[in-house]
Design a protein around this motif. Structure first.
Motif, PDB file in Angstrom:
ATOM      1  N   ASP A 175       0.848  -1.299   0.027  1.00  0.00           N
ATOM      2  CA  ASP A 175       0.051   0.167   0.031  1.00  0.00           C
ATOM      3  C   ASP A 175       0.913   1.243  -0.027  1.00  0.00           C
ATOM      4  OD1 ASP A 175      -2.186  -1.315   0.125  1.00  0.00           O
ATOM      5  OD2 ASP A 175      -2.311  -1.342   2.274  1.00  0.00           O
ATOM      6  N   PHE A 176       2.012   1.249   0.820  1.00  0.00           N
ATOM      7  CA  PHE A 176       2.931   2.432   0.837  1.00  0.00           C
ATOM      8  C   PHE A 176       3.439   2.617  -0.500  1.00  0.00           C
ATOM      9  CE2 PHE A 176       7.286   3.411   1.831  1.00  0.00           C
ATOM     10  CZ  PHE A 176       7.355   4.587   2.055  1.00  0.00           C
ATOM     11  N   ALA A 177       4.007   1.554  -1.025  1.00  0.00           N
ATOM     12  CA  ALA A 177       4.754   1.820  -2.300  1.00  0.00           C
ATOM     13  C   ALA A 177       4.113   2.246  -3.255  1.00  0.00           C
ATOM     14  CB  ALA A 177       5.425   0.325  -2.553  1.00  0.00           C
ATOM     15  N   LYS A 178       2.444   1.791  -3.298  1.00  0.00           N
ATOM     16  CA  LYS A 178       1.514   2.274  -4.392  1.00  0.00           C
ATOM     17  C   LYS A 178       1.260   3.704  -4.264  1.00  0.00           C
ATOM     18  CE  LYS A 178      -3.046   1.202  -6.131  1.00  0.00           C
ATOM     19  NZ  LYS A 178      -4.038   0.262  -5.890  1.00  0.00           N
ATOM     20  N   ASP A 179       1.032   4.155  -2.787  1.00  0.00           N
ATOM     21  CA  ASP A 179       0.956   5.633  -2.770  1.00  0.00           C
ATOM     22  C   ASP A 179       2.073   6.289  -3.185  1.00  0.00           C
ATOM     23  OD1 ASP A 179      -1.815   4.995  -1.888  1.00  0.00           O
ATOM     24  OD2 ASP A 179      -1.503   5.152   0.169  1.00  0.00           O
ATOM     25  N   ILE A 180       3.113   6.046  -2.621  1.00  0.00           N
ATOM     26  CA  ILE A 180       4.459   6.845  -3.082  1.00  0.00           C
ATOM     27  C   ILE A 180       4.664   6.927  -4.490  1.00  0.00           C
ATOM     28  CG2 ILE A 180       6.929   6.527  -3.186  1.00  0.00           C
ATOM     29  CD1 ILE A 180       5.948   7.539  -0.400  1.00  0.00           C
ATOM     30  N   GLN A 181       4.440   5.891  -5.137  1.00  0.00           N
ATOM     31  CA  GLN A 181       4.669   5.833  -6.940  1.00  0.00           C
ATOM     32  C   GLN A 181       3.566   6.793  -7.340  1.00  0.00           C
ATOM     33  OE1 GLN A 181       7.127   4.971  -8.667  1.00  0.00           O
ATOM     34  NE2 GLN A 181       8.128   4.333  -6.844  1.00  0.00           N
ATOM     35  N   GLY A 182       2.166   6.533  -6.803  1.00  0.00           N
ATOM     36  CA  GLY A 182       1.058   7.658  -7.044  1.00  0.00           C
ATOM     37  C   GLY A 182       1.415   9.027  -7.095  1.00  0.00           C
ATOM     38  N   PHE A 183       2.196   9.006  -5.854  1.00  0.00           N
ATOM     39  CA  PHE A 183       2.619  10.582  -5.720  1.00  0.00           C
ATOM     40  C   PHE A 183       3.548  10.981  -6.855  1.00  0.00           C
ATOM     41  CE2 PHE A 183       6.026  13.447  -4.459  1.00  0.00           C
ATOM     42  CZ  PHE A 183       5.273  14.500  -4.334  1.00  0.00           C
ATOM     43  N   TYR A 184       4.430  10.313  -7.038  1.00  0.00           N
ATOM     44  CA  TYR A 184       5.490  10.642  -8.241  1.00  0.00           C
ATOM     45  C   TYR A 184       4.878  10.790  -9.412  1.00  0.00           C
ATOM     46  CZ  TYR A 184       9.151   9.626  -4.637  1.00  0.00           C
ATOM     47  OH  TYR A 184      10.086   9.499  -3.723  1.00  0.00           O
ATOM     48  N   ASN A 185       4.073   9.876  -9.748  1.00  0.00           N
ATOM     49  CA  ASN A 185       3.282  10.134 -11.019  1.00  0.00           C
ATOM     50  C   ASN A 185       2.310  11.362 -11.244  1.00  0.00           C
ATOM     51  OD1 ASN A 185       4.603   7.680 -11.913  1.00  0.00           O
ATOM     52  ND2 ASN A 185       2.646   6.335 -11.090  1.00  0.00           N
ATOM     53  N   LYS A 186       1.928  11.768 -10.181  1.00  0.00           N
ATOM     54  CA  LYS A 186       1.050  12.860 -10.303  1.00  0.00           C
ATOM     55  C   LYS A 186       2.016  14.224 -10.185  1.00  0.00           C
ATOM     56  CE  LYS A 186      -2.972  14.929  -8.124  1.00  0.00           C
ATOM     57  NZ  LYS A 186      -3.972  14.879  -6.837  1.00  0.00           N
ATOM     58  N   ASP A 187       2.897  14.132  -9.579  1.00  0.00           N
ATOM     59  CA  ASP A 187       3.688  15.549  -9.174  1.00  0.00           C
ATOM     60  C   ASP A 187       4.695  15.544 -10.203  1.00  0.00           C
ATOM     61  OD1 ASP A 187       4.562  17.442  -7.045  1.00  0.00           O
ATOM     62  OD2 ASP A 187       6.451  16.399  -7.812  1.00  0.00           O
TER      63      ASP A 187
END
Length: 203
Positions: A175-187
């Protein structure tokens, strides 16, 4: 923290961005073909995934005008050294941003040092006792004194880590890794670039 290591030595042992990509690509290929060690295979799969992220970021990252303005005002030579590894998901998002900064300023040179090649370096930059990467070092190009360091993630990622540390059973590492990568992809690298250039503006 008082500097207790020879950063000039590590700078001389470090590799260019292009060499870094070539090395980790070779590591991925060799690791995936390793049928005897499943852990090596797993790291190789991470590395291969991260290579695709690196290549995508190389093509798509665009620095904002505010970032370019700060870089244009830099009037001293700075060496930026990243402590990294190919299997690190955060590095695949952060290292390409640093490369873009270096490409945009004639006063910045950028190289990378593999964390596990010599752990004496990362031991100087532990995060809560751990060897988290990437760590980005800002080094005076003339004296090789450290001016600042940053890492392993931008500030907006801190709540994800806090949540994982507090509730690892309900908020798993996946879950943590998914949210981190989600942030990077959006930012799209903007916060990373802004945080790094804020450091540059003060050195």
């Amino acid at each position: 923290m008082a500097q207790t290591i020879d950063l000039k030595y590590y700078w001389e042992q470090a590799v260019s961005y292009d060499s870094y990509k070539e090395i980790i690509e070779k590591q991925a290929q060799e690791g995936i073909n390793n049928e005897e060690d499943k852990d090596i295979q797993k790291l190789a799969e991470y590395t291969r995934l991260n290579l695709s992220r690196i290549h995508r970021n190389d093509k798509t990252l665009v620095l904002e005008e505010s970032v370019l303005s700060i870089l244009n005002k830099l009037n001293k030579k700075v060496n930026i050294l990243a402590i990294s590894e190919g299997w690190c998901g955060d590095a695949s998002q952060i290292v390409p941003v640093v490369q873009k900064l270096a490409e945009s300023s004639s006063n910045i040179d950028f190289k990378l040092f593999f964390r596990d090649a010599d752990e004496k370096l990362i031991q100087q930059y532990l995060t809560n006792g751990g060897k988290a990467i990437p760590i980005i070092l800002f080094i005076d190009a003339e004296t090789f004194e450290e001016m600042a360091h940053w890492g392993p993630r931008p500030q907006s990622c801190a709540p994800f880590l806090k949540k994982y540390k507090e509730n690892p059973e309900t908020y798993t590492h996946d879950d943590f890794a998914k949210d981190i990568q989600g942030f990077y992809n959006k930012d799209k690298g903007h916060e990373i670039a802004n945080e790094l250039t804020q450091i540059i503006s003060k050195i």
